[in-house]
Design an enzyme around this catalytic site. Structure first.
Site, PDB file in Angstrom:
ATOM      1  CB  THR A 174      22.845  48.942  42.610  1.00  0.00           C
ATOM      2  OG1 THR A 174      22.620  48.283  41.358  1.00  0.00           O
ATOM      3  CG2 THR A 174      24.344  48.940  42.888  1.00  0.00           C
ATOM      4  CG  ASP A 175      18.392  45.967  40.569  1.00  0.00           C
ATOM      5  OD1 ASP A 175      19.128  46.864  40.126  1.00  0.00           O
ATOM      6  OD2 ASP A 175      17.927  45.059  39.859  1.00  0.00           O
ATOM      7  CE1 TYR A 176      16.352  42.624  46.613  1.00  0.00           C
ATOM      8  CE2 TYR A 176      18.426  42.568  45.424  1.00  0.00           C
ATOM      9  CZ  TYR A 176      17.228  41.980  45.764  1.00  0.00           C
ATOM     10  OH  TYR A 176      16.908  40.748  45.245  1.00  0.00           O
TER      11      TYR A 176
END
Length: 405
Positions: A174-176
């Site tokens: 989800t960080d990407y």
């Protein structure tokens, strides 16, 4: 050039840390926003400790992840437990158009930097809070990283082989994904304020951003009551669809046939007339039913050839194929080189440091990476003196009080 960038009048006070938050404000910095990133001198940003390291040497400025997410920003270190440092934050809030933060919901409130408090300092303020699960709900107070959000959202259960435990998506997925939604939400709020004069608060859940990419699986469940399962590299509609071994150690090639015509072209490239004439494989339904046998035949062919040769041969025939590249391959890839995707910057401590360039190229106002990521507290003097207008006495008093890092 900098004065022509579309966001050159946007000012951001950035409390973001690790990756999902800083990657989003990096996008805005590339398009001209002035971003002042606040760090703690006592609690080091986790991103500064993460690999890969410059020259394989661990150090506070060596993380490639930190360098990539924070290029183009100014950095100031403030001890937020110190009242004098909190006064500096209020001055930055008065200066800023946008405040961003990515802590768990209780952190900003504990410092007195929640939206309701900060809008008293700057009534036109836009504030974005980006955390794992959002600011409300039974899981709101869970602090963690994108691998947890990916697991909660359902990505881990779908990633891997059907006869094995879930492998999970590589990294903190989800960080990407979330940074693109973050940047879009901030731009929408800025547009709204330009038209109405109103600031606003943005509550962003990183998990909810990512779950958009599971739309087909969610639709299948809500309409058909069917739960999607792990399928390795297989596809529900296409066969063959996989990654196959090429000659050499750990060399791979991705191949897919989307229709009967591509299948026939693949068989021709393999010089395998028996495969092409086999009636079991004449239709998509038949190829899906016998995908294991097809994969075995393809792998027997690919493992005898260099992956570049396979790629060239299949692409020339219109069959989708590409080498599976590692980081060294990607860095040397002629497409990325042509577009200038990797940018070498001069770092104040480490010398040359390579980061990714802007992802989109606007013809009228192309983005640019203007400076390397800051060392801890590197821009204290510039931010206090040039941006906030403090005189030397004020700065000296702040340093003596322990407010600065």
């Amino acid at each position: 050039m900098a004065n022509d960038l579309p966001l050159n009048d946007v000012k951001i006070c950035d409390f973001m840390w690790v990756m999902a938050g800083p990657a989003s404000t990096r996008i805005l910095a590339d398009y001209g926003a002035t971003v002042v990133r606040i760090e703690s001198p006592t609690r080091v940003d986790t991103a500064r400790t993460l690999q890969p390291y410059h020259n394989n040497q661990l150090g506070p400025d060596s993380s490639g992840l930190f360098a990539n997410c924070n290029a183009g920003k100014f950095g100031i270190s403030l001890n937020l437990g110190n009242p004098a440092a909190r006064a500096v934050v209020h001055d930055l809030v008065r200066w800023a158009d946008v405040v961003t933060e990515s802590f768990s919901p209780k952190a900003m409130r504990a410092w007195g930097f929640d939206y309701e408090s900060l809008r008293k300092v700057n009534p036109r303020l836009i504030m974005l809070s980006s955390c794992l699960m959002g600011q409300t709900g039974p899981l709101a107070k869970i602090a963690g990283f994108g691998n947890m959000a990916a697991a909660i959202s359902g990505f881990h259960n779908l990633t891997g082989w059907p006869d094995r435990a879930p492998s999970g998506v590589f990294g903190a997925y989800t960080d990407y994904v979330a940074p693109r939604f973050t940047a879009m939400a901030i731009l929408a709020a800025l547009d709204h304020r330009r038209r109405t004069g109103e600031g606003q608060y943005i509550d962003q859940s990183q998990a909810e951003c990512a779950i958009h990419f599971l739309g087909p699986a969610i639709l299948d469940y809500t309409v058909n009551d069917r739960v999607e399962e792990r399928a390795g590299n297989s596809d529900a509609a296409f066969a063959p669809h996989g990654v196959y071994p090429a000659a050499g150690d750990d060399q791979w090639i991705a191949i897919v046939c989307r229709d009967d015509d591509e299948w026939r072209r693949l068989c021709a490239a393999m010089n395998n007339e028996d495969l092409a004439r086999d009636s079991r494989y004449a239709s998509a339904a038949g190829r899906l039913e016998h995908r294991d046998a097809i994969d075995s035949s393809i792998a027997s062919w690919t493992r005898t050839l260099e992956r570049a040769d396979i790629e060239s041969r299949l692409q020339s025939l219109g069959v989708p194929a590409h080498q599976v590249q590692n980081s060294a391959d990607a860095y040397a890839d002629p497409q990325f080189v042509h577009r200038g995707h990797f940018v070498a910057l001069e770092h104040p401590v480490l010398g040359k440091f390579t980061v990714e360039g802007p992802r989109a190229k606007l013809s009228r106002t192309p983005a640019t990476v203007r400076r390397a990521a800051p060392s801890l507290g590197q821009d204290n003097q510039h931010v206090l003196e040039t941006i906030l207008g403090y005189d030397e006495t004020q700065i000296t008093e702040l340093a003596a009080s322990g407010a600065l890092g």
